[in-house]
Design a protein around this motif. Structure first.
Motif, PDB file in Angstrom:
ATOM      1  N   GLY A 200       1.031  -1.158  -0.109  1.00 27.92           N
ATOM      2  CA  GLY A 200       0.194  -0.119  -0.210  1.00 27.92           C
ATOM      3  C   GLY A 200       0.830   1.245   0.084  1.00 27.92           C
ATOM      4  O   GLY A 200       1.814   1.293   0.834  1.00 27.92           O
ATOM      5  N   GLY A 201       0.504   2.344  -1.029  1.00 27.96           N
ATOM      6  CA  GLY A 201       1.383   3.314  -1.146  1.00 27.96           C
ATOM      7  C   GLY A 201       1.143   4.470   0.070  1.00 27.96           C
ATOM      8  O   GLY A 201       0.126   4.150   0.891  1.00 27.96           O
ATOM      9  N   TRP A 202       1.251   5.629  -0.057  1.00 36.33           N
ATOM     10  CA  TRP A 202       0.910   6.637   0.920  1.00 36.33           C
ATOM     11  C   TRP A 202      -0.431   6.883   1.112  1.00 36.33           C
ATOM     12  O   TRP A 202      -0.972   7.180   1.977  1.00 36.33           O
ATOM     13  CB  TRP A 202       1.752   8.112   0.358  1.00 36.33           C
ATOM     14  N   THR A 203      -1.293   6.762  -0.103  1.00 39.42           N
ATOM     15  CA  THR A 203      -2.698   6.966   0.057  1.00 39.42           C
ATOM     16  C   THR A 203      -3.097   5.858   0.937  1.00 39.42           C
ATOM     17  O   THR A 203      -3.929   6.327   1.788  1.00 39.42           O
ATOM     18  CB  THR A 203      -3.285   6.960  -1.330  1.00 39.42           C
ATOM     19  N   THR A 204      -3.005   4.573   0.968  1.00 42.37           N
ATOM     20  CA  THR A 204      -3.472   3.538   1.790  1.00 42.37           C
ATOM     21  C   THR A 204      -3.168   3.977   3.230  1.00 42.37           C
ATOM     22  O   THR A 204      -3.799   3.779   4.184  1.00 42.37           O
ATOM     23  CB  THR A 204      -2.842   2.289   1.308  1.00 42.37           C
ATOM     24  N   ARG A 205      -1.783   4.269   3.340  1.00 36.60           N
ATOM     25  CA  ARG A 205      -1.297   4.322   4.836  1.00 36.60           C
ATOM     26  C   ARG A 205      -1.776   5.676   5.394  1.00 36.60           C
ATOM     27  O   ARG A 205      -1.642   5.965   6.525  1.00 36.60           O
ATOM     28  CB  ARG A 205       0.260   4.620   4.753  1.00 36.60           C
ATOM     29  N   ALA A 216      -8.844   1.600   3.916  1.00 41.96           N
ATOM     30  CA  ALA A 216      -8.024   1.699   2.612  1.00 41.96           C
ATOM     31  C   ALA A 216      -7.528   0.737   2.281  1.00 41.96           C
ATOM     32  O   ALA A 216      -6.707  -0.132   3.294  1.00 41.96           O
ATOM     33  CB  ALA A 216      -7.231   3.087   2.671  1.00 41.96           C
ATOM     34  N   ILE A 217      -7.664   0.033   1.141  1.00 42.88           N
ATOM     35  CA  ILE A 217      -7.074  -0.980   0.519  1.00 42.88           C
ATOM     36  C   ILE A 217      -6.361  -0.623  -0.850  1.00 42.88           C
ATOM     37  O   ILE A 217      -7.160   0.021  -1.673  1.00 42.88           O
ATOM     38  CB  ILE A 217      -8.024  -2.389   0.577  1.00 42.88           C
ATOM     39  N   GLN A 218      -5.270  -1.300  -1.085  1.00 44.25           N
ATOM     40  CA  GLN A 218      -4.717  -1.061  -2.553  1.00 44.25           C
ATOM     41  C   GLN A 218      -4.695  -2.604  -3.298  1.00 44.25           C
ATOM     42  O   GLN A 218      -4.207  -3.596  -2.699  1.00 44.25           O
ATOM     43  CB  GLN A 218      -3.292  -0.732  -2.619  1.00 44.25           C
ATOM     44  N   MET A 219      -5.017  -2.341  -4.662  1.00 39.89           N
ATOM     45  CA  MET A 219      -4.794  -3.357  -5.498  1.00 39.89           C
ATOM     46  C   MET A 219      -3.971  -3.025  -6.765  1.00 39.89           C
ATOM     47  O   MET A 219      -3.851  -2.317  -7.528  1.00 39.89           O
ATOM     48  CB  MET A 219      -6.242  -3.806  -6.085  1.00 39.89           C
ATOM     49  N   GLU A 220      -2.777  -3.708  -6.548  1.00 39.92           N
ATOM     50  CA  GLU A 220      -1.611  -3.571  -7.753  1.00 39.92           C
ATOM     51  C   GLU A 220      -1.626  -4.880  -8.691  1.00 39.92           C
ATOM     52  O   GLU A 220      -1.619  -6.058  -8.120  1.00 39.92           O
ATOM     53  CB  GLU A 220      -0.286  -3.485  -6.970  1.00 39.92           C
ATOM     54  N   LEU A 221      -2.127  -4.572  -9.690  1.00 40.68           N
ATOM     55  CA  LEU A 221      -2.196  -5.612 -10.909  1.00 40.68           C
ATOM     56  C   LEU A 221      -1.286  -5.726 -11.686  1.00 40.68           C
ATOM     57  O   LEU A 221      -0.445  -4.724 -11.994  1.00 40.68           O
ATOM     58  CB  LEU A 221      -3.728  -5.323 -11.758  1.00 40.68           C
TER      59      LEU A 221
END
Length: 268
Positions: A200-205, A216-221
């Motif tokens: 998770g990047g800065w947005t998620t953190r 907040a959760i990040q999905m990297e495809l």
């Protein structure tokens, strides 16, 4: 061009899209070298990939290239992954470690880009979070990303297909991570990892505060699953993409189902 596009919906889910933009102001573009002008580290076609997957989702989308400034980096310039190769607030190199500028931005230029691009993106995000929380009592920020499958400068071997990040379990209710992972793992032709190379990047953190009803959760495809090729011109491959969209649709609707059946606004 406006730096940010916001599409408001009635759902408690917000789709963040910080890296799909390709707009570079002419004054900035002139300072990029030929490699930089390719914008090859863009999250190609992410808006198209997610289009229509979840009815009522709010979208906050950066229209500017991450080479202008990276909306998913700490505005202080602090590294997301200390001790590992990564790119910064304004990248000086590509993901492969190659220079992208003829003239690198100085401190004054970085400040201007923070004010003109990074700041407006997060102001728009914050405004939508507050609006959604006011309606539902909580909000779920799902940050949409994609990246080339093999980048030796950043990670070893080939990246898994679905890379789920919740900052080591800190940025969202565990049930959200669990249902997203289950949807991905059920699709047996794909591979999945939680909090692997991308946590998770800065947005998620920055936004993920489940104790305050903000998840907040990040999905990297891995881009191999929806692009015809991971080299220029990075064309969208509709048949490959549709199979991927089926999984993403299931994951987003699973989050929506959780939101309908349990309180995500309570103190945890």
């Amino acid at each position: 061009m406006e730096p940010v596009t916001t599409i408001r919906g009635a759902s408690p889910i917000i789709l963040g899209q910080p890296h799909s933009g390709t707009f570079v102001p002419p004054k900035i573009e002139r300072k990029l070298n030929p490699l930089g002008k390719e914008l090859r580290d863009t999250d190609w076609h992410v808006p198209q990939l997610y289009d229509g997957l979840l009815e009522g989702a709010t979208i906050v989308r950066a229209n500017f290239s991450r080479y202008v400034i990276d909306a998913n980096r700490d505005p202080s310039g602090a590294s997301l992954y200390p001790g590992q190769n990564t790119t910064g607030l304004i990248p000086t190199t590509s993901f492969d470690g190659d220079p992208i500028w003829e003239v690198e931005p100085d401190a004054a230029e970085i400040g201007r880009r923070l004010d003109s691009f990074h700041g407006p993106y997060h102001a728009a995000m914050q405004a939508e979070i507050e609006r959604v929380k006011a309606v539902h009592g909580f909000a779920v920020l799902y940050d949409c990303h994609s990246i080339r499958s093999q980048i030796p400068h950043l990670f070893d071997d080939r990246l898994p297909d679905f890379n789920i990040g919740d900052n080591g379990g800190q940025s969202c209710n565990a049930a959200i991570t669990r249902v997203v992972a289950e949807c991905c793992e059920t699709a047996s032709t794909y591979t999945t990892i939680i909090n692997g190379r991308f946590k998770g990047g800065w947005t998620t953190r920055h936004y993920g505060r489940p104790q305050d009803g903000l998840h907040a959760i990040q999905m990297e495809l891995a881009q191999r699953n929806y692009l015809a090729s991971e080299t220029p011109p990075f064309a969208y491959a509709p048949e490959k993409a549709e199979a991927l969209r089926d999984v993403l649709r299931a994951a987003l609707n699973a989050i929506s189902d959780i939101a309908k059946t349990r309180s995500l606004g309570e103190k945890l």
